[in-house]
Design an enzyme around this catalytic site. Structure first.
Site, mmCIF file in Angstrom:
data_model
loop_
_atom_site.group_PDB
_atom_site.id
_atom_site.type_symbol
_atom_site.label_atom_id
_atom_site.label_comp_id
_atom_site.label_asym_id
_atom_site.label_seq_id
_atom_site.Cartn_x
_atom_site.Cartn_y
_atom_site.Cartn_z
ATOM 1 N N GLU A 1 57.951 -14.873 69.605
ATOM 2 C CA GLU A 1 57.888 -13.428 69.368
ATOM 3 C C GLU A 1 59.100 -13.005 68.532
ATOM 4 O OE1 GLU A 1 57.168 -11.335 73.192
ATOM 5 O OE2 GLU A 1 56.792 -13.361 73.957
ATOM 6 N N HIS B 1 56.951 -3.590 76.520
ATOM 7 C CA HIS B 1 56.029 -3.761 75.392
ATOM 8 C C HIS B 1 55.458 -2.454 74.850
ATOM 9 C CE1 HIS B 1 56.516 -7.958 75.725
ATOM 10 N NE2 HIS B 1 55.528 -8.243 76.559
ATOM 11 N N HIS C 1 52.438 -11.219 70.101
ATOM 12 C CA HIS C 1 52.548 -12.055 71.300
ATOM 13 C C HIS C 1 51.585 -13.248 71.230
ATOM 14 C CE1 HIS C 1 53.312 -12.953 75.533
ATOM 15 N NE2 HIS C 1 54.164 -11.935 75.585
#
Length: 353
Positions: A317, A108, A182
């Site tokens: 996502e 991420h 997210h």
């Protein structure tokens, strides 16, 4: 009568700076609340088939909870969302090592990724929509990424009950870029409940198998004759109960990338809760959507006084394929000075009786 408006208030503090929350409200009473910290969506309030409003996303009401826990509720991910094998990649003959924040891998954007930054925010209120603009400059070398990256996003709430995310970015040297949001949805609007009664439809013929580190194995596989075939829709309970090895690897649920077909006139994905009647349609310019069913929720924190259970929410996502920089045929996530990044995702909210 409700008129479109935006309300700003203090939410907390981060590293000596004020964290603000903006609440956008459209003419139908739909509300979206968002922070300058991480460009985090703290809540999305929509009505059900009985006309009752409730928050249908997972989020906290206190800044301390965002600092204490890291489920990425409603957060912007990047510069690259998802995992990168060993945090390594090659670009234009150069080898790069990113920070490793999940075992040996990069996830991420690294430990202090977009979700942990204070973004500059501006607000534009129009006749039928509100636009929040977020800007952040990612420094050359931060977490190992080459290039100064000028990241820019807008969140729009309009009177069609749409939440639209527009991503753009520029860089001064070649780098990689693949952001996402997210957001966890639970269309029931009930804290402490699960998404197991929800139904999910995804317009996808192919998905990415993963290994025990949740990384793509490099194969693109057909969904045909598998539990991953969501073209006709499936109840989440049916998926969770299935014994497919790839579901077991992911913690008895989905944590998988679906390559989107993108057919005109069709949404890329639909999520529906028959109990509340709430329906969510997603349409994106991104190549894929990663669907995650909260398989690893530990249940050690609360929302509105209710313990958050496993399967508390589901993410959609939208992004380029996970670890694309390390797999031929996964598409291009390279950002270059001469070609800015652009991508749009729209979430549309409705009710069925």
């Amino acid at each position: 009568m409700i008129f479109i408006e935006v309300i700003k208030k203090r939410f907390g503090h981060f590293e000596g700076e004020t964290v603000w929350q903006w609440t956008m409200i459209n003419d139908h009473g739909m509300k979206i609340s968002v922070l300058n910290y991480g460009a985090i969506i703290t809540s999305i309030e929509t009505k059900d088939k009985f006309g009752e409003y409730a928050n249908i996303s997972l989020g906290f009401s206190d800044m301390d909870d965002y600092l204490a826990y890291s489920p990425y509720f409603g957060a912007t991910l990047g510069p690259v969302a998802g995992r990168i094998t060993k945090g390594q990649f090659s670009l234009d003959g150069e080898e790069y090592q990113l920070t490793q924040n999940e075992g040996a891998n990069h996830r991420h954007g690294g430990k202090l990724n977009f979700s942990k930054k204070l973004w500059n925010v501006s607000v534009e209120k129009e006749l039928d929509q509100i636009v929040l603009t977020f800007e952040y400059t990612w420094a050359d070398g931060e977490n190992g990424y080459p290039g100064n990256i000028n990241a820019h996003m807008t969140y729009t709430l309009n009177n069609k009950n749409e939440w639209i995310i527009d991503y753009t970015a520029h860089t001064d040297k070649p780098t990689i870029y693949n952001p996402s949001n997210h957001i966890y949805f639970n269309l029931s609007g009930k804290a402490g409940s699960t998404i197991l009664p929800h139904q999910l439809w995804v317009n996808s013929e192919k998905f990415l198998p993963i290994d025990k580190e949740m990384l793509p194995i490099g194969e693109i596989r057909s969904v045909e004759n598998t539990i991953f075939d969501l073209r006709a829709g499936r109840e989440m309970m049916e998926i969770i109960k299935n014994q497919d090895e790839l579901l077991q690897i992911a913690g008895k649920g989905l944590d998988h990338t679906f390559i989107l077909k993108h057919e005109n006139g069709k949404p890329d994905a639909v999520l529906f809760d028959p109990q509340s009647g709430r329906r969510l349609e997603m349409e994106t310019e991104a190549d894929s959507v990663l669907v995650y069913t909260s398989n690893s929720m530990a249940g050690d924190f609360e929302i509105n006084g209710k313990t958050v259970p496993k399967y508390a929410g589901i993410t959609l996502e939208t992004q380029g394929l996970v670890d694309a920089i390390n797999h031929p045929g996964f598409g291009n996530i390279v950002l270059r000075p001469e070609k800015p990044f652009k991508s749009k995702t729209a979430f549309r909210f409705a009710v069925e009786s």
